[in-house]
Design a protein around this motif. Structure first.
Motif, PDB file in Angstrom:
ATOM      1  N   SER A  90     -14.132 -45.361  14.372  1.00  0.00           N
ATOM      2  CA  SER A  90     -15.150 -46.009  13.557  1.00  0.00           C
ATOM      3  C   SER A  90     -14.911 -47.514  13.534  1.00  0.00           C
ATOM      4  CB  SER A  90     -15.138 -45.447  12.138  1.00  0.00           C
ATOM      5  OG  SER A  90     -13.895 -45.698  11.538  1.00  0.00           O
ATOM      6  N   SER A  91     -15.967 -48.256  13.378  1.00  0.00           N
ATOM      7  CA  SER A  91     -15.886 -49.712  13.384  1.00  0.00           C
ATOM      8  C   SER A  91     -15.546 -50.226  11.992  1.00  0.00           C
ATOM      9  CB  SER A  91     -17.207 -50.306  13.853  1.00  0.00           C
ATOM     10  OG  SER A  91     -17.177 -51.701  13.722  1.00  0.00           O
ATOM     11  N   VAL A  92     -14.409 -50.879  11.878  1.00  0.00           N
ATOM     12  CA  VAL A  92     -13.991 -51.442  10.596  1.00  0.00           C
ATOM     13  C   VAL A  92     -14.924 -52.570  10.179  1.00  0.00           C
ATOM     14  CG1 VAL A  92     -12.093 -52.597   9.396  1.00  0.00           C
ATOM     15  CG2 VAL A  92     -11.605 -50.816  11.057  1.00  0.00           C
ATOM     16  N   GLY A  93     -15.507 -53.237  11.161  1.00  0.00           N
ATOM     17  CA  GLY A  93     -16.383 -54.366  10.880  1.00  0.00           C
ATOM     18  C   GLY A  93     -17.831 -53.998  10.642  1.00  0.00           C
ATOM     19  N   GLN A  94     -18.150 -52.688  10.611  1.00  0.00           N
ATOM     20  CA  GLN A  94     -19.535 -52.273  10.377  1.00  0.00           C
ATOM     21  C   GLN A  94     -20.012 -52.787   9.028  1.00  0.00           C
ATOM     22  OE1 GLN A  94     -20.600 -48.114  11.071  1.00  0.00           O
ATOM     23  NE2 GLN A  94     -21.556 -48.115   9.066  1.00  0.00           N
ATOM     24  N   GLY A  95     -21.184 -53.379   9.012  1.00  0.00           N
ATOM     25  CA  GLY A  95     -21.757 -53.889   7.768  1.00  0.00           C
ATOM     26  C   GLY A  95     -21.220 -55.244   7.366  1.00  0.00           C
ATOM     27  N   VAL A  96     -20.460 -55.875   8.246  1.00  0.00           N
ATOM     28  CA  VAL A  96     -19.861 -57.178   7.948  1.00  0.00           C
ATOM     29  C   VAL A  96     -20.258 -58.155   9.048  1.00  0.00           C
ATOM     30  CG1 VAL A  96     -17.715 -58.453   7.560  1.00  0.00           C
ATOM     31  CG2 VAL A  96     -17.851 -56.030   6.948  1.00  0.00           C
ATOM     32  N   SER A  97     -20.778 -59.300   8.659  1.00  0.00           N
ATOM     33  CA  SER A  97     -20.988 -60.376   9.633  1.00  0.00           C
ATOM     34  C   SER A  97     -20.317 -61.628   9.079  1.00  0.00           C
ATOM     35  CB  SER A  97     -22.471 -60.605   9.914  1.00  0.00           C
ATOM     36  OG  SER A  97     -23.142 -60.991   8.751  1.00  0.00           O
ATOM     37  N   VAL A  98     -19.734 -62.393   9.981  1.00  0.00           N
ATOM     38  CA  VAL A  98     -18.994 -63.583   9.557  1.00  0.00           C
ATOM     39  C   VAL A  98     -19.359 -64.768  10.439  1.00  0.00           C
ATOM     40  CG1 VAL A  98     -17.027 -62.244   8.704  1.00  0.00           C
ATOM     41  CG2 VAL A  98     -16.987 -63.092  11.031  1.00  0.00           C
TER      42      VAL A  98
END
Length: 169
Positions: A90-98
């Protein structure tokens, strides 16, 4: 709207312009003070990739009680498909943009919250946890953490597969 350091470097990202309403952001950049001093030294420069900050923010947000999941509807659907593939992670960065600059970072989070949780308090806790984690681990100054609550999770309301009904028995 653009800080002195931004004009010198020619960058114009949201993280570097200090779009947050905090007047200290521009001052910290102009005189080089703050945590970011460890990133640019006489002995060299440390560059931190966007993906690193994205993962830190995702993990920090998930640590807060009341956050059920991260990601908008489409991202969660793709994540559910990915979870069914053997060996896929699973993508740990899902739902996160930086957006990461030389000394500053800005974060946008898409959250699904658990029913019954006070959203304003949850947002404050998530924001505090994300800022603390990023600043402690990277030395970057976090200028803003925007939180978008997309859905409310209700226990027992999972999209469980329905038993298949064959037309012919």
């Amino acid at each position: 709207m653009t800080s002195t350091a931004t004009e010198k470097s020619g960058e114009n990202t949201r993280a570097e312009t200090g779009r947050a309403a905090n007047p200290e952001v521009g001052r910290a950049k102009a005189d080089g003070a703050g945590r970011s001093g460890a990133l640019v030294t006489d002995q060299g420069t440390t560059t931190i990739a966007d993906a690193v900050v994205q993962k830190i923010a995702g993990l920090a947000a998930r640590e807060v009680r009341g956050v059920h999941e991260l990601g908008a509807g489409a991202a969660r659907a793709f994540g559910a498909l990915r979870d069914r593939i053997p060996g896929a992670s699973s993508s740990v960065g899902q739902g996160v943009s930086v957006e990461v600059g030389e000394r500053q970072a800005a974060v946008d989070l898409d959250l699904v919250v658990e029913y019954g949780v006070a959203i304003a308090e949850l947002a404050r806790a998530v924001r505090r946890n994300v800022i603390t984690a990023i600043e402690q681990m990277t030395g970057l100054e976090v200028v803003e953490v925007n939180i978008n609550v997309n859905d409310v999770y209700i226990e027992g309301d999972d999209d469980e597969p329905q038993p298949s009904r064959d037309r012919v028995q």
